[in-house]
Design an enzyme around this catalytic site. Structure first.
Site, PDB file in Angstrom:
ATOM      1  N   CYS A 163      12.319   1.996 -15.801  1.00 50.73           N
ATOM      2  CA  CYS A 163      11.442   1.463 -16.853  1.00 50.73           C
ATOM      3  C   CYS A 163      11.605   2.361 -18.070  1.00 50.73           C
ATOM      4  O   CYS A 163      11.856   3.550 -17.937  1.00 50.73           O
ATOM      5  CB  CYS A 163       9.990   1.494 -16.370  1.00 50.73           C
ATOM      6  SG  CYS A 163       8.797   0.795 -17.534  1.00 50.73           S
ATOM      7  N   CYS A 190       3.455   7.726 -14.231  1.00 52.43           N
ATOM      8  CA  CYS A 190       4.167   6.726 -13.435  1.00 52.43           C
ATOM      9  C   CYS A 190       5.552   7.212 -13.006  1.00 52.43           C
ATOM     10  O   CYS A 190       6.326   7.692 -13.834  1.00 52.43           O
ATOM     11  CB  CYS A 190       4.283   5.444 -14.255  1.00 52.43           C
ATOM     12  SG  CYS A 190       5.147   4.132 -13.392  1.00 52.43           S
ATOM     13  N   CYS A 247       5.199   5.838 -19.401  1.00 50.69           N
ATOM     14  CA  CYS A 247       3.813   6.216 -19.056  1.00 50.69           C
ATOM     15  C   CYS A 247       3.860   7.523 -18.259  1.00 50.69           C
ATOM     16  O   CYS A 247       4.671   7.678 -17.351  1.00 50.69           O
ATOM     17  CB  CYS A 247       3.134   5.124 -18.225  1.00 50.69           C
ATOM     18  SG  CYS A 247       2.989   3.557 -19.093  1.00 50.69           S
ATOM     19  N   SER A 296      -2.548  -2.953 -18.434  1.00 49.61           N
ATOM     20  CA  SER A 296      -2.805  -1.562 -18.072  1.00 49.61           C
ATOM     21  C   SER A 296      -3.401  -0.860 -19.275  1.00 49.61           C
ATOM     22  O   SER A 296      -2.686  -0.503 -20.203  1.00 49.61           O
ATOM     23  CB  SER A 296      -1.489  -0.888 -17.657  1.00 49.61           C
ATOM     24  OG  SER A 296      -0.983  -1.546 -16.522  1.00 49.61           O
ATOM     25  N   LEU A 297      -4.702  -0.698 -19.251  1.00 49.43           N
ATOM     26  CA  LEU A 297      -5.400  -0.140 -20.413  1.00 49.43           C
ATOM     27  C   LEU A 297      -5.547   1.376 -20.257  1.00 49.43           C
ATOM     28  O   LEU A 297      -5.120   2.136 -21.096  1.00 49.43           O
ATOM     29  CB  LEU A 297      -6.765  -0.824 -20.542  1.00 49.43           C
ATOM     30  CG  LEU A 297      -7.466  -0.691 -21.876  1.00 49.43           C
ATOM     31  CD1 LEU A 297      -6.629  -1.278 -22.996  1.00 49.43           C
ATOM     32  CD2 LEU A 297      -8.836  -1.374 -21.830  1.00 49.43           C
ATOM     33  N   HIS A 298      -6.180   1.798 -19.180  1.00 47.46           N
ATOM     34  CA  HIS A 298      -6.252   3.197 -18.768  1.00 47.46           C
ATOM     35  C   HIS A 298      -6.970   4.148 -19.708  1.00 47.46           C
ATOM     36  O   HIS A 298      -6.987   5.355 -19.473  1.00 47.46           O
ATOM     37  CB  HIS A 298      -4.844   3.773 -18.503  1.00 47.46           C
ATOM     38  CG  HIS A 298      -4.026   2.989 -17.514  1.00 47.46           C
ATOM     39  ND1 HIS A 298      -4.573   2.200 -16.545  1.00 47.46           N
ATOM     40  CD2 HIS A 298      -2.685   2.883 -17.359  1.00 47.46           C
ATOM     41  CE1 HIS A 298      -3.609   1.638 -15.832  1.00 47.46           C
ATOM     42  NE2 HIS A 298      -2.461   2.022 -16.303  1.00 47.46           N
ATOM     43  N   ASN A 323      -2.775   7.748  -8.249  1.00 49.63           N
ATOM     44  CA  ASN A 323      -2.047   8.186  -7.072  1.00 49.63           C
ATOM     45  C   ASN A 323      -1.150   9.323  -7.572  1.00 49.63           C
ATOM     46  O   ASN A 323      -0.213   9.067  -8.333  1.00 49.63           O
ATOM     47  CB  ASN A 323      -1.208   7.004  -6.600  1.00 49.63           C
ATOM     48  CG  ASN A 323      -0.946   7.049  -5.135  1.00 49.63           C
ATOM     49  OD1 ASN A 323      -0.901   8.109  -4.530  1.00 49.63           O
ATOM     50  ND2 ASN A 323      -0.769   5.884  -4.556  1.00 49.63           N
ATOM     51  N   GLU A 365      11.771  -1.455  -5.359  1.00 48.00           N
ATOM     52  CA  GLU A 365      10.772  -1.485  -4.294  1.00 48.00           C
ATOM     53  C   GLU A 365       9.794  -2.635  -4.419  1.00 48.00           C
ATOM     54  O   GLU A 365       9.528  -3.127  -5.505  1.00 48.00           O
ATOM     55  CB  GLU A 365      10.015  -0.163  -4.226  1.00 48.00           C
ATOM     56  CG  GLU A 365       9.475   0.328  -5.531  1.00 48.00           C
ATOM     57  CD  GLU A 365       9.078   1.788  -5.406  1.00 48.00           C
ATOM     58  OE1 GLU A 365       7.904   2.020  -5.110  1.00 48.00           O
ATOM     59  OE2 GLU A 365       9.925   2.675  -5.593  1.00 48.00           O
ATOM     60  N   GLY A 394       8.980  -1.325 -13.532  1.00 51.70           N
ATOM     61  CA  GLY A 394       9.422  -2.038 -14.724  1.00 51.70           C
ATOM     62  C   GLY A 394       8.305  -2.662 -15.523  1.00 51.70           C
ATOM     63  O   GLY A 394       7.173  -2.795 -15.064  1.00 51.70           O
ATOM     64  N   GLU A 395       8.652  -3.021 -16.758  1.00 47.48           N
ATOM     65  CA  GLU A 395       7.718  -3.692 -17.660  1.00 47.48           C
ATOM     66  C   GLU A 395       8.189  -5.149 -17.792  1.00 47.48           C
ATOM     67  O   GLU A 395       9.189  -5.417 -18.458  1.00 47.48           O
ATOM     68  CB  GLU A 395       7.719  -2.963 -19.014  1.00 47.48           C
ATOM     69  CG  GLU A 395       7.020  -3.691 -20.142  1.00 47.48           C
ATOM     70  CD  GLU A 395       5.621  -4.188 -19.805  1.00 47.48           C
ATOM     71  OE1 GLU A 395       4.825  -3.441 -19.215  1.00 47.48           O
ATOM     72  OE2 GLU A 395       5.327  -5.365 -20.110  1.00 47.48           O
ATOM     73  N   CYS A 412       3.591   2.696  -7.860  1.00 49.29           N
ATOM     74  CA  CYS A 412       4.723   2.339  -8.673  1.00 49.29           C
ATOM     75  C   CYS A 412       5.892   3.332  -8.737  1.00 49.29           C
ATOM     76  O   CYS A 412       5.777   4.400  -9.331  1.00 49.29           O
ATOM     77  CB  CYS A 412       4.139   2.203 -10.068  1.00 49.29           C
ATOM     78  SG  CYS A 412       4.925   1.000 -11.007  1.00 49.29           S
ATOM     79  N   SER A 444       1.630  -8.059 -14.821  1.00 46.14           N
ATOM     80  CA  SER A 444       0.955  -6.898 -15.395  1.00 46.14           C
ATOM     81  C   SER A 444       1.814  -6.254 -16.482  1.00 46.14           C
ATOM     82  O   SER A 444       3.004  -6.037 -16.294  1.00 46.14           O
ATOM     83  CB  SER A 444       0.688  -5.888 -14.268  1.00 46.14           C
ATOM     84  OG  SER A 444       0.064  -4.738 -14.782  1.00 46.14           O
ATOM     85  N   CYS A 502       3.959  -7.302  -4.110  1.00 48.69           N
ATOM     86  CA  CYS A 502       4.138  -6.709  -5.434  1.00 48.69           C
ATOM     87  C   CYS A 502       5.638  -6.532  -5.651  1.00 48.69           C
ATOM     88  O   CYS A 502       6.297  -5.843  -4.874  1.00 48.69           O
ATOM     89  CB  CYS A 502       3.416  -5.367  -5.451  1.00 48.69           C
ATOM     90  SG  CYS A 502       3.708  -4.421  -6.941  1.00 48.69           S
TER      91      CYS A 502
HETATM   92  N1  SAH Z   1       4.680  -2.122 -16.601  1.00 50.11           N
HETATM   93  C1  SAH Z   1       3.607  -2.908 -16.078  1.00 50.11           C
HETATM   94  C2  SAH Z   1       3.731  -3.200 -14.581  1.00 50.11           C
HETATM   95  C3  SAH Z   1       4.176  -2.094 -13.681  1.00 50.11           C
HETATM   96  S1  SAH Z   1       3.050  -0.763 -13.424  1.00 50.11           S
HETATM   97  C4  SAH Z   1       2.289  -2.276 -16.407  1.00 50.11           C
HETATM   98  O1  SAH Z   1       2.274  -1.224 -17.047  1.00 50.11           O
HETATM   99  O2  SAH Z   1       1.239  -2.859 -16.102  1.00 50.11           O
HETATM  100  C5  SAH Z   1       1.830  -1.488 -12.383  1.00 50.11           C
HETATM  101  C6  SAH Z   1       0.513  -0.742 -12.375  1.00 50.11           C
HETATM  102  O3  SAH Z   1       0.631   0.470 -11.619  1.00 50.11           O
HETATM  103  C7  SAH Z   1       0.044  -0.356 -13.770  1.00 50.11           C
HETATM  104  O4  SAH Z   1      -1.305  -0.623 -13.953  1.00 50.11           O
HETATM  105  C8  SAH Z   1       0.359   1.116 -13.771  1.00 50.11           C
HETATM  106  O5  SAH Z   1      -0.350   1.753 -14.778  1.00 50.11           O
HETATM  107  C9  SAH Z   1       0.009   1.515 -12.333  1.00 50.11           C
HETATM  108  N2  SAH Z   1       0.494   2.833 -11.941  1.00 50.11           N
HETATM  109  C10 SAH Z   1       1.609   3.473 -12.325  1.00 50.11           C
HETATM  110  N3  SAH Z   1       1.676   4.704 -11.806  1.00 50.11           N
HETATM  111  C11 SAH Z   1       0.574   4.861 -11.050  1.00 50.11           C
HETATM  112  C12 SAH Z   1       0.055   5.939 -10.261  1.00 50.11           C
HETATM  113  N4  SAH Z   1       0.689   7.105 -10.156  1.00 50.11           N
HETATM  114  N5  SAH Z   1      -1.122   5.735  -9.618  1.00 50.11           N
HETATM  115  C13 SAH Z   1      -1.773   4.540  -9.719  1.00 50.11           C
HETATM  116  N6  SAH Z   1      -1.336   3.506 -10.449  1.00 50.11           N
HETATM  117  C14 SAH Z   1      -0.177   3.663 -11.118  1.00 50.11           C
END
Ligand code: SAH
Length: 352
Positions: A117, A124, A121, A219-221, A295, A97, A164-165, A338, A196, A110
């Site tokens: 992946c 995701c 996470c 992506s720190l979170h 989301n 996508e 994907g990463e 994502c 990212s 994007c």
């Molecule tokens: N693997 C990479 C790039 C893909 S994810 C990464 O981890 O950065 C891209 C972004 O979307 C990341 O910041 C990820 O944490 C975020 N993401 C994934 N699932 C999500 C969700 N359910 N709601 C909001 N952001 C999300």
């Protein structure tokens, strides 16, 4: 057979010399494909007929087909693209996508770097079924061309933030960056590209060493290992101190600002105390924090904080002088987070 969009000009030269053809035609072939988006070797009128025949035998040349499209009321468009072809070894047909967003400065796309992946996470949708396969650099570039064609727009900014990463598919990411930057092709400035990552320290260092002026997002979170380990599998292998060391290396080597993505999840990482801890952690670092409410993905069970909690979190960071923006959420109504659309489609397919 190889995918024609994967070859750089250097690789076309190599191919042509192997076939005892004139190597100066390399730039011409590349221009037809990546500049003019001509997906038919027959139409490449400045190539000798015999060469066109050889090219047809050796290469698969096509843009991915649009398998599904969703348009949200804010104008965000989500595309599911079918990549791969049975004639390409290891390039099974798969859907990925891309999300096209309209900003004041232009269109931003994007793109996905892998089908699925393996980072795991927990919030995701991309990772629910693991990694299906890596995408090639050409397949990543093809996503831009296919969306430009389908939506009839010119994309000015690209973010590698789809499925994907990207750092888990390093060589093809580098190929992709080189191909879309090439002035014979899309001619996209590196400054208009963001990559990212969930935070692979070795790769963050290597990325710094490439010296490409691409924006790095991480992506720190979470503000600490305890919380990060609850939501990101990578945090079990890489602690925050190691990750931050790599970030400091990146900043000192490139003098570039890092974007930290911080997903807000209700009562998990969104308290004032956690905002304060994050501010402490990022003190003095050349960075910017992008806050985004999660989301919700059905299978993951996380929910979005209240508006008051979101505002509190952002204000706390601001008060501590951390540059922060609340990312504009786009396409929420069309499963734009994502991997959501891809996951939904594959489920429908299994249910059928
Ligand atoms: N693997 C990479 C790039 C893909 S994810 C990464 O981890 O950065 C891209 C972004 O979307 C990341 O910041 C990820 O944490 C975020 N993401 C994934 N699932 C999500 C969700 N359910 N709601 C909001 N952001 C999300």
């Amino acid at each position: 057979m190889r995918y024609a969009l994967d070859l750089t000009i250097e690789e076309w030269k190599h191919y042509l010399s192997e076939k005892q053809e004139k190597t100066f035609l390399a730039a011409s072939i590349f221009r037809w494909i990546h500049g003019r988006r001509v997906m038919d070797f027959n139409a490449m009128s400045d190539l000798p007929l015999k060469l066109r025949e050889k090219l047809k035998e050796d290469f698969y040349l096509a843009l991915p087909a649009v398998a599904a499209e969703q348009v949200s009321p804010d104008g965000t468009r989500k595309y599911l693209l079918s990549l791969g072809n049975a004639s390409l070894p290891d390039r099974s047909v798969t859907d990925v996508e891309c999300v096209l967003m309209k900003y004041r400065f232009g269109y931003s796309l994007c793109i996905s770097s892998q089908a699925g992946c393996r980072m795991g996470c927990r919030f995701c949708a991309s990772t629910l079924n693991g990694l299906e396969r890596n995408l090639t650099g050409g397949e990543m570039a093809a996503q831009i061309y296919a969306v430009e064609q389908a939506a009839q727009v010119t994309v000015s900014h690209v973010v590698v933030m789809g499925c994907g990463e990207p750092f888990d598919n390093w060589d093809e990411l580098m190929r992709y960056l080189s191909v879309i930057h090439s002035e014979e092709g899309k001619n996209l400035s590196y400054r208009n590209i963001t990559v990212s990552t969930c935070g692979l320290p070795e790769k963050i260092r290597s990325f710094a060493d490439t010296d490409l002026p691409v924006t790095l997002a991480i992506s720190l979170h979470a503000p600490n290992d305890l919380i990060r380990r609850k939501i990101m599998r990578i945090a079990g292998a890489v602690d925050m101190d190691t990750l931050m060391d790599a970030c400091r290396y990146y900043i000192s080597r490139t003098n570039r600002r890092i974007t930290f993505e911080y997903l807000l999840i209700d009562h998990l990482n969104d308290s004032k105390k956690e905002a304060e801890e994050l501010a402490e952690r990022l003190k003095g670092l050349l960075c910017h924090v992008n806050v985004i409410p999660v989301n919700p993905v059905e299978e993951c069970g996380f929910s979005r904080p209240s508006e008051a909690r979101i505002a509190d979190f952002v204000n706390t960071l601001e008060n501590r002088h951390v540059p922060v923006t609340r990312r504009r959420e786009m396409g929420g109504s069309i499963d734009a987070a994502c991997g959501q659309l891809r996951h939904k489609q594959s489920q429908q397919r299994t249910e059928r």
